[in-house]
Write a protein that holds these residues in place. Structure first.
Motif, mmCIF file in Angstrom:
data_model
loop_
_atom_site.group_PDB
_atom_site.id
_atom_site.type_symbol
_atom_site.label_atom_id
_atom_site.label_comp_id
_atom_site.label_asym_id
_atom_site.label_seq_id
_atom_site.Cartn_x
_atom_site.Cartn_y
_atom_site.Cartn_z
ATOM 1 N N TRP A 43 6.039 1.368 14.618
ATOM 2 C CA TRP A 43 5.392 0.491 13.645
ATOM 3 C C TRP A 43 4.052 1.088 13.282
ATOM 4 O O TRP A 43 3.331 1.586 14.134
ATOM 5 C CB TRP A 43 5.141 -0.883 14.227
ATOM 6 C CG TRP A 43 6.344 -1.655 14.660
ATOM 7 C CD1 TRP A 43 7.622 -1.190 14.826
ATOM 8 C CD2 TRP A 43 6.385 -3.025 15.004
ATOM 9 N NE1 TRP A 43 8.431 -2.202 15.252
ATOM 10 C CE2 TRP A 43 7.702 -3.349 15.372
ATOM 11 C CE3 TRP A 43 5.427 -4.029 15.038
ATOM 12 C CZ2 TRP A 43 8.086 -4.613 15.763
ATOM 13 C CZ3 TRP A 43 5.813 -5.295 15.432
ATOM 14 C CH2 TRP A 43 7.125 -5.583 15.779
ATOM 15 N N ILE A 44 3.709 0.999 12.021
ATOM 16 C CA ILE A 44 2.360 1.330 11.579
ATOM 17 C C ILE A 44 1.749 0.009 11.123
ATOM 18 O O ILE A 44 2.271 -0.652 10.223
ATOM 19 C CB ILE A 44 2.352 2.364 10.444
ATOM 20 C CG1 ILE A 44 2.955 3.687 10.933
ATOM 21 C CG2 ILE A 44 0.926 2.575 9.929
ATOM 22 C CD1 ILE A 44 3.095 4.742 9.860
ATOM 23 N N VAL A 45 0.653 -0.351 11.777
ATOM 24 C CA VAL A 45 -0.037 -1.606 11.496
ATOM 25 C C VAL A 45 -1.435 -1.263 11.000
ATOM 26 O O VAL A 45 -2.152 -0.501 11.646
ATOM 27 C CB VAL A 45 -0.116 -2.479 12.774
ATOM 28 C CG1 VAL A 45 -0.803 -3.801 12.485
ATOM 29 C CG2 VAL A 45 1.282 -2.694 13.367
ATOM 30 N N GLY A 86 -3.918 -5.958 10.551
ATOM 31 C CA GLY A 86 -2.785 -6.468 11.315
ATOM 32 C C GLY A 86 -1.496 -6.592 10.517
ATOM 33 O O GLY A 86 -0.533 -7.182 10.981
ATOM 34 N N VAL A 87 -1.456 -6.009 9.318
ATOM 35 C CA VAL A 87 -0.266 -6.052 8.475
ATOM 36 C C VAL A 87 0.646 -4.882 8.845
ATOM 37 O O VAL A 87 0.206 -3.732 8.868
ATOM 38 C CB VAL A 87 -0.644 -5.975 6.976
ATOM 39 C CG1 VAL A 87 0.605 -5.913 6.091
ATOM 40 C CG2 VAL A 87 -1.524 -7.154 6.595
ATOM 41 N N VAL A 88 1.911 -5.181 9.120
ATOM 42 C CA VAL A 88 2.879 -4.131 9.420
ATOM 43 C C VAL A 88 3.209 -3.417 8.114
ATOM 44 O O VAL A 88 3.724 -4.014 7.184
ATOM 45 C CB VAL A 88 4.159 -4.700 10.066
ATOM 46 C CG1 VAL A 88 5.196 -3.604 10.260
ATOM 47 C CG2 VAL A 88 3.841 -5.381 11.392
ATOM 48 N N ARG A 89 2.873 -2.138 8.051
ATOM 49 C CA ARG A 89 3.094 -1.331 6.849
ATOM 50 C C ARG A 89 4.386 -0.532 6.916
ATOM 51 O O ARG A 89 4.938 -0.149 5.898
ATOM 52 C CB ARG A 89 1.932 -0.364 6.633
ATOM 53 C CG ARG A 89 0.620 -1.032 6.397
ATOM 54 C CD ARG A 89 0.629 -1.702 5.054
ATOM 55 N NE ARG A 89 -0.668 -2.268 4.763
ATOM 56 C CZ ARG A 89 -1.005 -2.712 3.582
ATOM 57 N NH1 ARG A 89 -0.144 -2.667 2.601
ATOM 58 N NH2 ARG A 89 -2.192 -3.230 3.406
ATOM 59 N N ARG A 98 1.064 8.159 3.302
ATOM 60 C CA ARG A 98 1.619 7.397 2.178
ATOM 61 C C ARG A 98 1.038 5.997 2.097
ATOM 62 O O ARG A 98 0.795 5.485 1.014
ATOM 63 C CB ARG A 98 3.141 7.286 2.310
ATOM 64 C CG ARG A 98 3.904 8.376 1.646
ATOM 65 C CD ARG A 98 5.374 8.024 1.437
ATOM 66 N NE ARG A 98 5.970 7.228 2.482
ATOM 67 C CZ ARG A 98 6.659 7.698 3.518
ATOM 68 N NH1 ARG A 98 6.829 8.979 3.666
ATOM 69 N NH2 ARG A 98 7.182 6.877 4.411
ATOM 70 N N ILE A 99 0.832 5.360 3.231
ATOM 71 C CA ILE A 99 0.348 3.979 3.190
ATOM 72 C C ILE A 99 -1.165 3.880 3.179
ATOM 73 O O ILE A 99 -1.707 2.836 2.877
ATOM 74 C CB ILE A 99 0.911 3.131 4.347
ATOM 75 C CG1 ILE A 99 0.402 3.620 5.684
ATOM 76 C CG2 ILE A 99 2.410 3.071 4.287
ATOM 77 C CD1 ILE A 99 0.674 2.673 6.809
#
Length: 93
Positions: free
Chosen positions: A48-50, A54-57, A79-80
């Protein structure tokens, strides 16, 4: 950036020997109940990338060789990064 590993093995005593055997130096939290009861994660491994809010991207299940995993995660973070609103979220910290 923080890289954190949640271990969902029922026996947390297996973590340190595994890290030594594979010459890994990372933060691993024993989290069996948390992963099963709160996160409801059943397929492992998961990545997971958060973002800092705290939003899971990104959420993915599976594993590649270390080289592919590192390159894939670096690409995903890059990218995010623009979506994070320029708040200092950087894959190189």
């Amino acid at each position: 950036m923080l890289f954190l590993t949640l271990n969902m093995d029922e026996n947390p005593g297996l973590i340190a020997p595994f890290l030594r055997e594979h010459e890994l130096s990372l933060t691993v939290l024993p989290a069996y109940s948390y992963v099963n009861d709160i996160l409801k994660v059943y397929g492992i491994p998961q990545n997971w990338i958060v973002d800092p809010q705290g939003v899971v991207r990104l959420k993915g299940t599976g594993y590649d060789s270390t080289e592919k995993w590192e390159a894939g995660m670096a690409e995903a973070i890059a990218r995010i990064k623009p979506e994070s609103g320029g708040d200092g979220y950087s894959p190189h910290r």
